[in-house]
Motif scaffolding. Sequence first.
Motif, PDB file in Angstrom:
ATOM      1  N   TYR A  41      30.393  45.232  43.485  1.00 23.29           N
ATOM      2  CA  TYR A  41      30.040  45.124  44.898  1.00 23.29           C
ATOM      3  C   TYR A  41      30.540  43.830  45.548  1.00 23.29           C
ATOM      4  N   LEU A  42      30.647  42.757  44.767  1.00 26.50           N
ATOM      5  CA  LEU A  42      31.051  41.475  45.349  1.00 26.50           C
ATOM      6  C   LEU A  42      32.552  41.394  45.602  1.00 26.50           C
ATOM      7  N   GLY A  43      33.307  42.253  44.956  1.00 27.85           N
ATOM      8  CA  GLY A  43      34.764  42.151  45.055  1.00 27.85           C
ATOM      9  C   GLY A  43      35.434  43.342  45.677  1.00 27.85           C
ATOM     10  N   GLY A  48      35.700  45.486  55.994  1.00 22.44           N
ATOM     11  CA  GLY A  48      34.689  46.447  56.412  1.00 22.44           C
ATOM     12  C   GLY A  48      33.837  46.935  55.256  1.00 22.44           C
ATOM     13  N   ASP A  49      34.450  47.075  54.082  1.00 21.76           N
ATOM     14  CA  ASP A  49      33.707  47.497  52.893  1.00 21.76           C
ATOM     15  C   ASP A  49      32.755  46.398  52.432  1.00 21.76           C
ATOM     16  N   LEU A  50      33.249  45.157  52.410  1.00 24.57           N
ATOM     17  CA  LEU A  50      32.402  44.041  51.994  1.00 24.57           C
ATOM     18  C   LEU A  50      31.256  43.840  52.988  1.00 24.57           C
ATOM     19  N   ALA A  51      31.540  44.025  54.278  1.00 23.75           N
ATOM     20  CA  ALA A  51      30.504  43.895  55.303  1.00 23.75           C
ATOM     21  C   ALA A  51      29.414  44.945  55.111  1.00 23.75           C
ATOM     22  N   ALA A  52      29.813  46.151  54.710  1.00 24.01           N
ATOM     23  CA  ALA A  52      28.830  47.204  54.454  1.00 24.01           C
ATOM     24  C   ALA A  52      27.922  46.820  53.293  1.00 24.01           C
TER      25      ALA A  52
END
Length: 385
Positions: A50-52, A67-71
């Motif tokens: 999840y962190l990367g 956008g994925d990391l923000a989610a």
Amino acid sequence: MRFTEPDERTALREAVAAFTAGYGPRYYREKAKAGAYLSELWAEAGKLGYLGVNIPEEHGGGGGGIGDLAAVLEELSAGGCPTLMMVVSPAICGTVLARFGTDGQRRRWLPGIASGESILAFAITEPDAGSNAHNITTTARRDGGDWLLTGRKTFISGVDVADAVLVVGRTEDARTGRLKPALFIVPTDAPGFEARPIEMDLVSPDHQFGLFMDGVRLPGDALVGDPDSGLLQLFAGLNPERIMAASLALGSARHALDTAVGYARQREVWGRPIGAHQGLAHPLAQIKVEVELARLMTQKAAALYDAGDDAGAGEAANMAKYAAGEAAARAVDQAVQTLGGNGLASEYGLGAAIASSRLGRIAPVSREMVLNYVAQHSLGLPKSY
């Protein structure tokens, strides 16, 4: 034009929400009160990838976008576990290194950032510069093949859990003699580097520090990327920073709203749930509208950034950060009002959230500086500062 997220991101949100439920707001509050970091959550989130999610696949990441990391951060925050270091390590530092770092810097740092085994802090703010990054006085000068870095920074997050700090400084331009921006990777155990805790009323597992660098000797390859592209590299990290700050605020607003709505459905006075009364129902409905509007702008900013539109992303990211910060502060305030005396009881965690929600109006860029940006760049008004 689509106003729904891809199926892959929806599945990512669901997975992160389920993961966060295993920790929850009680875990977060206990860690914050003890002055400890969310080490278990961070380590497990890293192992699960999840962190990367925004780190390139060749460096151990998921190959997705901001956008994925923000989610991921929004869902962590909505589950009661906001962590500021996701804004800093994978978003700012990970983005800068992935886009501009040397091959060696990418190999050294990106896999660890993606797995959570390495954490990088980010240092730009100085005591005498404030919001004016042009007044940064931290400087690096050549000493043979090395660099000697001297200066001060303030309100730098997470230095106690970081392996290194991405420091924004200045170097001398050999052609003009003027100072130009440059970014350096500084190990936290380097001689001459000192981090002093800043005592805060904010109850958070993410601690703040003042940094003091007195002739810190760095190898030549501590300089990030092209020495003539420091300003470009700096701003490449600031748009993700704003998008992620908006996502943290949005998740926190959702958490406060969910707490208030759950209470308003169950708490009965005068023979009916208090949520049946418009005096409480309407303000909560208004918060829901404001949160959804801010989410749309945040998703737009992330989509523009991931599409390579840095100019468009700059405007949208600033607007998203402003809107989300306002929504979070209003959501927490209304949640406290809805719960009455219980709004300040430790059981619900909203009292501590009053201070943390206020942070969204101050950092990483103040609401006033966002309005300055919009006035100048979006409306074409004369610069006021």
